[in-house]
Design an enzyme around this catalytic site. Sequence first.
Site, mmCIF file in Angstrom:
data_model
loop_
_atom_site.group_PDB
_atom_site.id
_atom_site.type_symbol
_atom_site.label_atom_id
_atom_site.label_comp_id
_atom_site.label_asym_id
_atom_site.label_seq_id
_atom_site.Cartn_x
_atom_site.Cartn_y
_atom_site.Cartn_z
ATOM 1 N N CYS A 54 -6.148 -0.186 -14.822
ATOM 2 C CA CYS A 54 -3.999 0.192 -15.339
ATOM 3 C C CYS A 54 -3.175 -0.439 -13.997
ATOM 4 C CB CYS A 54 -4.481 0.639 -16.515
ATOM 5 S SG CYS A 54 -5.423 0.006 -17.667
ATOM 6 N N HIS A 74 3.113 1.733 -16.901
ATOM 7 C CA HIS A 74 2.828 1.441 -17.810
ATOM 8 C C HIS A 74 2.076 1.079 -19.035
ATOM 9 C CE1 HIS A 74 -1.359 -0.438 -18.595
ATOM 10 N NE2 HIS A 74 -1.952 0.745 -18.819
ATOM 11 N N ASN A 99 -1.899 -2.658 -24.661
ATOM 12 C CA ASN A 99 -1.660 -2.709 -23.200
ATOM 13 C C ASN A 99 -2.742 -3.822 -22.467
ATOM 14 O OD1 ASN A 99 -3.238 -1.383 -20.702
ATOM 15 N ND2 ASN A 99 -3.520 0.156 -22.053
HETATM 16 N N1 ACO Z 1 -7.640 3.690 -36.977
HETATM 17 C C1 ACO Z 1 -7.206 4.856 -37.859
HETATM 18 N N2 ACO Z 1 -7.925 6.188 -37.572
HETATM 19 C C2 ACO Z 1 -7.532 5.895 -36.349
HETATM 20 C C3 ACO Z 1 -7.731 4.853 -35.875
HETATM 21 C C4 ACO Z 1 -7.242 3.745 -35.993
HETATM 22 N N3 ACO Z 1 -7.611 2.451 -35.382
HETATM 23 N N4 ACO Z 1 -8.753 5.847 -34.080
HETATM 24 C C5 ACO Z 1 -9.002 6.499 -34.506
HETATM 25 N N5 ACO Z 1 -8.811 6.833 -35.297
HETATM 26 C C6 ACO Z 1 -8.022 8.813 -35.861
HETATM 27 C C7 ACO Z 1 -9.796 8.687 -35.389
HETATM 28 O O1 ACO Z 1 -11.155 9.395 -36.172
HETATM 29 C C8 ACO Z 1 -9.429 10.728 -36.097
HETATM 30 O O2 ACO Z 1 -9.828 11.034 -37.028
HETATM 31 P P1 ACO Z 1 -10.948 12.885 -37.467
HETATM 32 O O3 ACO Z 1 -9.331 13.832 -37.208
HETATM 33 O O4 ACO Z 1 -11.154 12.659 -38.988
HETATM 34 O O5 ACO Z 1 -11.410 12.719 -36.387
HETATM 35 C C9 ACO Z 1 -8.136 10.571 -36.199
HETATM 36 O O6 ACO Z 1 -7.881 9.119 -36.155
HETATM 37 C C10 ACO Z 1 -7.166 11.647 -34.406
HETATM 38 O O7 ACO Z 1 -7.765 10.453 -33.578
HETATM 39 P P2 ACO Z 1 -7.651 11.362 -32.062
HETATM 40 O O8 ACO Z 1 -8.595 10.936 -31.114
HETATM 41 O O9 ACO Z 1 -7.369 12.313 -32.155
HETATM 42 O O10 ACO Z 1 -6.400 9.997 -31.852
HETATM 43 P P3 ACO Z 1 -5.073 10.124 -30.571
HETATM 44 O O11 ACO Z 1 -3.747 10.794 -31.728
HETATM 45 O O12 ACO Z 1 -5.394 10.892 -29.946
HETATM 46 O O13 ACO Z 1 -4.575 8.975 -30.218
HETATM 47 C C11 ACO Z 1 -4.835 6.698 -29.116
HETATM 48 C C12 ACO Z 1 -5.789 7.663 -29.996
HETATM 49 C C13 ACO Z 1 -4.205 6.858 -29.628
HETATM 50 C C14 ACO Z 1 -6.465 6.381 -28.252
HETATM 51 C C15 ACO Z 1 -4.469 8.247 -27.519
HETATM 52 O O14 ACO Z 1 -5.703 9.184 -27.572
HETATM 53 C C16 ACO Z 1 -4.631 7.733 -26.512
HETATM 54 O O15 ACO Z 1 -3.427 6.852 -26.375
HETATM 55 N N6 ACO Z 1 -4.843 7.574 -25.776
HETATM 56 C C17 ACO Z 1 -4.737 6.643 -24.216
HETATM 57 C C18 ACO Z 1 -5.687 6.245 -24.345
HETATM 58 C C19 ACO Z 1 -5.196 4.950 -22.781
HETATM 59 O O16 ACO Z 1 -4.310 4.829 -22.549
HETATM 60 N N7 ACO Z 1 -6.154 3.891 -21.882
HETATM 61 C C20 ACO Z 1 -5.971 3.002 -21.703
HETATM 62 C C21 ACO Z 1 -5.733 3.872 -20.389
HETATM 63 S S1 ACO Z 1 -5.332 2.240 -19.082
HETATM 64 C C22 ACO Z 1 -7.065 1.583 -18.319
HETATM 65 O O17 ACO Z 1 -7.266 1.778 -17.618
HETATM 66 C C23 ACO Z 1 -7.499 1.047 -19.384
#
Ligand code: ACO
Length: 435
Positions: free
Chosen positions: A164, A304, A335
């Site tokens: 990204c 981004h 994204n």
């Molecule tokens: N819908 C419902 N629940 C979900 C979902 C979903 N889509 N995804 C995860 N959960 C649940 C999890 O299972 C977890 O449940 P649990 O507590 O029972 O175990 C709970 O939600 C919390 O999950 P977390 O992973 O802790 O959620 P978080 O608040 O960290 O958000 C997210 C997750 C959105 C992925 C976040 O960590 C994030 O944005 N990270 C950065 C990702 C990113 O930007 N990546 C791209 C990089 S750029 C590139 O190079 C491609």
Amino acid sequence: MSEQQSQPSERNTNGTSSNGGSNNGHHNGSNGKGEQPSSQASSPPINPFAPRYAQIVGWGYHVPEKVITNFDLEKIVDTQDEWIRSRTGIEQRHVAASPSETSATLGIQAAKAALEVADIHPSKVDLIICATSSPEHIFPSTASIIQDGLGANNAGAFDLSAACSGFVYALSMARGHILAGDAEYVLVIGAETLSRIVDWTDRATCVLFGDGAGAVLVAASDVPGGITASVLGSDGSGADLLTVPAGGSAMPSSLETVSSGGHYIKMDGTAVFRFATRVMADATRQVLGKAGLGIEDVDLVIPHQANIRIIQNSVLKQLKIPEEKVFVNLQKYGNTSTASIPIALCEAIEAGKIHPGNNLVFVGFGAGLTWAACTIKWSVPVAKPDETWWRNTARQATYQAAAARSMWKRAIRRVYSQFPGESRWGGRKEENELG
Ligand code: ACO
């Protein structure tokens, strides 16, 4: 923007430079490889002592028509609109639903739009850099396919892999080529079809990504400003945090890699979130320092577009840049990796948020782990050129001629492939006849 508005440098041999004039005069006659393109007359050499700047003079984007909302996703994975909106800010994403939509075809559309804004013919482009995380193939490069689709016959072309962060990396490369005098016009494209490498059964990743492409044309100019500084970073110790594990030399494709989902995006979201929040703020501070600017000098940050909470925690909270100076459109696209910043740039221009004299910051992060930021002193008018019947017809004719030429070259190769090449023609004849 007309050719005159785009203000690329027109240099003469005694060290002075002037703006405007015909577009032919802007091109230095080199294809960036030290060769004279056969179709163009040579121009005077570049004066290495004249100040030279890299200005963004054209911009465009293209997204597939098909929209998938959070409610649509509720029907295929265990997720809720409320969870996605509150944890990421995303409401919908565009997805390449037709097999004929690929990273290259989206990139071609975006590039055409950027050339149209700059009012520059594809034959003037010296270099095409396509930043992508979802290329057409391991090789050839997506950039080469875009080059052929545009009929940019004097351009070199390569893909840039920095996930990204790739678009900002590519802008930095474009600036380097221009300041070194190796290119007058560089097309920088971010193009993605991430929907093809997303595991649609993995709710932790499939809700995040979208498809699309954005492009800018960077031109040599003697008008001060443009891309003024950049910061590029990498920490490969985090390579496993965000990866498509299979399909490369480390894990070649096999029945097993396919059945185990090794060709899909795997991510440790929490670790990437923590990294992104820290690095977005640090990279912005660093690049502003390099450009000799303070936070208060910034008119608009285009981060981004991965997650609204990353933007809030880094740009708004840590840097204390007010919300109205930060452009966000991730609710519409998700994204789109390398395409996110150029698409946001185009929408910021459409929204009237960018004016000549503004200081912009682009900042991104991604797999690698990588990060990148650049500062831009926006120096060109943001009005599109008046669209005339003649201009539109000429443009369509250019692209039709490019498609016909490409088909002709393929056909000739097929004919020659029927003959034993080296013994019949001595090898070189075929290439010469293809032109
Ligand atoms: N819908 C419902 N629940 C979900 C979902 C979903 N889509 N995804 C995860 N959960 C649940 C999890 O299972 C977890 O449940 P649990 O507590 O029972 O175990 C709970 O939600 C919390 O999950 P977390 O992973 O802790 O959620 P978080 O608040 O960290 O958000 C997210 C997750 C959105 C992925 C976040 O960590 C994030 O944005 N990270 C950065 C990702 C990113 O930007 N990546 C791209 C990089 S750029 C590139 O190079 C491609």
